[in-house]
Design a protein around this motif. Structure first.
Motif, PDB file in Angstrom:
ATOM      1  N   UNK A  50       0.824  -1.204   0.000  1.00  0.00           N
ATOM      2  CA  UNK A  50       0.000   0.000   0.000  1.00  0.00           C
ATOM      3  C   UNK A  50       0.863   1.261   0.000  1.00  0.00           C
ATOM      4  N   UNK A  51       1.831   1.320   0.895  1.00  0.00           N
ATOM      5  CA  UNK A  51       2.652   2.527   1.003  1.00  0.00           C
ATOM      6  C   UNK A  51       3.580   2.701  -0.203  1.00  0.00           C
ATOM      7  N   UNK A  52       3.972   1.598  -0.818  1.00  0.00           N
ATOM      8  CA  UNK A  52       4.753   1.711  -2.050  1.00  0.00           C
ATOM      9  C   UNK A  52       3.884   2.306  -3.154  1.00  0.00           C
ATOM     10  N   UNK A  53       2.634   1.860  -3.227  1.00  0.00           N
ATOM     11  CA  UNK A  53       1.725   2.380  -4.250  1.00  0.00           C
ATOM     12  C   UNK A  53       1.496   3.884  -4.106  1.00  0.00           C
ATOM     13  N   UNK A  76       7.184   4.537   4.109  1.00  0.00           N
ATOM     14  CA  UNK A  76       7.681   3.435   3.277  1.00  0.00           C
ATOM     15  C   UNK A  76       9.073   2.968   3.708  1.00  0.00           C
ATOM     16  N   UNK A  77       9.999   3.873   3.929  1.00  0.00           N
ATOM     17  CA  UNK A  77      11.366   3.483   4.320  1.00  0.00           C
ATOM     18  C   UNK A  77      11.360   2.740   5.660  1.00  0.00           C
ATOM     19  N   UNK A  78      10.511   3.174   6.583  1.00  0.00           N
ATOM     20  CA  UNK A  78      10.412   2.490   7.878  1.00  0.00           C
ATOM     21  C   UNK A  78       9.857   1.078   7.713  1.00  0.00           C
ATOM     22  N   UNK A  79       8.881   0.930   6.840  1.00  0.00           N
ATOM     23  CA  UNK A  79       8.325  -0.404   6.567  1.00  0.00           C
ATOM     24  C   UNK A  79       9.404  -1.297   5.965  1.00  0.00           C
ATOM     25  N   UNK A  80      10.182  -0.753   5.042  1.00  0.00           N
ATOM     26  CA  UNK A  80      11.271  -1.530   4.443  1.00  0.00           C
ATOM     27  C   UNK A  80      12.293  -1.952   5.496  1.00  0.00           C
ATOM     28  N   UNK A  81      12.618  -1.071   6.438  1.00  0.00           N
ATOM     29  CA  UNK A  81      13.540  -1.445   7.517  1.00  0.00           C
ATOM     30  C   UNK A  81      12.939  -2.547   8.383  1.00  0.00           C
ATOM     31  N   UNK A  82      11.642  -2.442   8.678  1.00  0.00           N
ATOM     32  CA  UNK A  82      10.971  -3.483   9.461  1.00  0.00           C
ATOM     33  C   UNK A  82      11.021  -4.821   8.728  1.00  0.00           C
ATOM     34  N   UNK A  96       1.510  -0.268  -8.503  1.00  0.00           N
ATOM     35  CA  UNK A  96       0.416   0.332  -9.251  1.00  0.00           C
ATOM     36  C   UNK A  96      -0.048   1.592  -8.540  1.00  0.00           C
ATOM     37  N   UNK A  97       0.640   2.707  -8.801  1.00  0.00           N
ATOM     38  CA  UNK A  97       0.237   3.959  -8.158  1.00  0.00           C
ATOM     39  C   UNK A  97      -1.190   4.326  -8.540  1.00  0.00           C
ATOM     40  N   UNK A  98      -1.941   4.859  -7.584  1.00  0.00           N
ATOM     41  CA  UNK A  98      -3.291   5.296  -7.922  1.00  0.00           C
ATOM     42  C   UNK A  98      -3.235   6.492  -8.881  1.00  0.00           C
ATOM     43  N   UNK A  99      -4.261   6.630  -9.681  1.00  0.00           N
ATOM     44  CA  UNK A  99      -4.356   7.786 -10.567  1.00  0.00           C
ATOM     45  C   UNK A  99      -4.925   8.934  -9.726  1.00  0.00           C
ATOM     46  N   UNK A 100      -4.040   9.850  -9.376  1.00  0.00           N
ATOM     47  CA  UNK A 100      -4.401  10.932  -8.465  1.00  0.00           C
ATOM     48  C   UNK A 100      -4.085  12.245  -9.176  1.00  0.00           C
ATOM     49  N   UNK A 101      -5.030  12.721  -9.965  1.00  0.00           N
ATOM     50  CA  UNK A 101      -4.774  13.912 -10.744  1.00  0.00           C
ATOM     51  C   UNK A 101      -4.858  15.204  -9.953  1.00  0.00           C
ATOM     52  N   UNK A 102      -5.789  15.276  -9.023  1.00  0.00           N
ATOM     53  CA  UNK A 102      -6.013  16.521  -8.300  1.00  0.00           C
ATOM     54  C   UNK A 102      -5.564  16.405  -6.848  1.00  0.00           C
ATOM     55  N   UNK A 107      -5.680  13.969  -1.273  1.00  0.00           N
ATOM     56  CA  UNK A 107      -6.099  14.079   0.120  1.00  0.00           C
ATOM     57  C   UNK A 107      -6.890  12.843   0.545  1.00  0.00           C
ATOM     58  N   UNK A 108      -7.688  12.291  -0.342  1.00  0.00           N
ATOM     59  CA  UNK A 108      -8.421  11.064  -0.008  1.00  0.00           C
ATOM     60  C   UNK A 108      -7.484   9.927   0.360  1.00  0.00           C
ATOM     61  N   UNK A 109      -6.417   9.737  -0.418  1.00  0.00           N
ATOM     62  CA  UNK A 109      -5.446   8.676  -0.131  1.00  0.00           C
ATOM     63  C   UNK A 109      -4.671   8.986   1.139  1.00  0.00           C
TER      64      UNK A 109
END
Length: 194
Positions: A50-53, A76-82, A96-102, A107-109
Motif C-alpha cells: 500500500x505505502x509503495x503504491x 515506506x522506508x520504515x516499513x522496508x527497515x521493518x 500500481x500507483x493510484x491515478x491521483x490527478x487533483x 487528500x483522499x489517499x
C-alpha cells in the motif's frame, strides 16, 4: 453574521469510509496478524504494498505546499527497515500507483494513510507481545516525531481549512481502503503456512 454549517472534510471522510474501515479492521483482527512473527510478516507485506503504491503522493509539490512536513510523514522506508529486520521478502507485485490527478484526490489517499497512524498506537502495543519495538520490526508503527495526536491534528487542520472537491476526496479515500483490502487478499493465502 453568516455561520458556515458545512462539515469539515475529515469528518465527511470519516463518516463516508466508516463501513469500509470497520470491515478492514474486523478482517485483520480475525486473521490474528499480530499473534506471531509469521502472521505479522503478512501485515508488513500489505503495508509495504500500500505505502509503495502511494509513495509518489508524498513528493508532490501541491501536497508539500499544504503540508510542508509531508515527506517526513512517508512511512515506506520504515516499513522496508521493518521487513529487513524480520527477513521478509519484498512481494513480487508490480507497483500500481493510484491515478491521483487533483489535490482533492491525493487528500483522499493521504486521509487513509495518515489516519492509520492513530490506530497504530494500539498495534504498536500488541506487537510488543511478540518482541517487536520502535527500533526493531515495528518502526513504522511508532509515532511521528511530533507525536500521534499533534501529527493528526496538523494534518486535519491543514485539510479542514480549505475548500475541496469533497466527492473526489471521498471516492479516493474509499479507493484507498479498497487498495489495502486488495493487497490483503493477495497476501492472505500465505497465512495458511503461518
Amino acid at each position: 453574521m453568516t455561520v458556515d454549517l458545512k462539515p469539515a472534510l475529515t469528518m465527511v471522510l470519516r463518516q463516508g469510509t466508516h463501513a469500509a474501515h470497520d470491515r478492514l479492521d474486523k478482517r485483520m483482527t480475525a486473521l490474528n496478524l499480530f499473534s506471531s512473527h509469521d502472521r505479522y510478516q503478512i501485515f508488513l507485506a500489505v503495508q509495504y504494498l500500500f505505502h509503495r503504491d502511494i509513495s509518489d503522493i508524498y513528493s508532490r509539490a501541491d501536497v508539500a505546499a499544504l503540508l510542508p512536513d509531508i515527506q517526513n510523514r512517508n512511512r515506506l522506508k520504515l516499513i522496508e527497515q521493518d521487513m529487513q529486520d524480520l527477513c521478509v521478502p519484498y512481494p513480487m507485485v508490480r507497483k500500481t500507483p493510484p491515478v491521483v490527478g487533483t489535490l482533492s484526490a491525493a487528500i483522499g489517499w493521504l486521509y487513509v494513510a495518515e489516519g492509520s497512524k492513530l490506530g497504530a498506537n494500539v498495534l504498536a502495543k500488541r506487537v510488543q507481545d511478540i518482541g517487536l519495538t520502535d527500533n526493531f520490526g515495528a518502526r513504522h508503527l511508532a509515532a511521528d516525531a511530533q507525536g500521534r495526536s499533534q501529527s493528526w491534528t496538523g494534518f486535519k487542520a491543514a485539510v479542514d481549512a480549505l475548500e475541496w472537491d469533497v466527492a473526489t476526496s471521498l471516492r479516493h479515500a474509499e479507493a484507498a481502503f479498497d487498495r489495502v483490502t486488495m493487497h490483503l487478499n493477495r497476501c492472505e493465502p500465505y497465512l495458511q503456512a503461518a
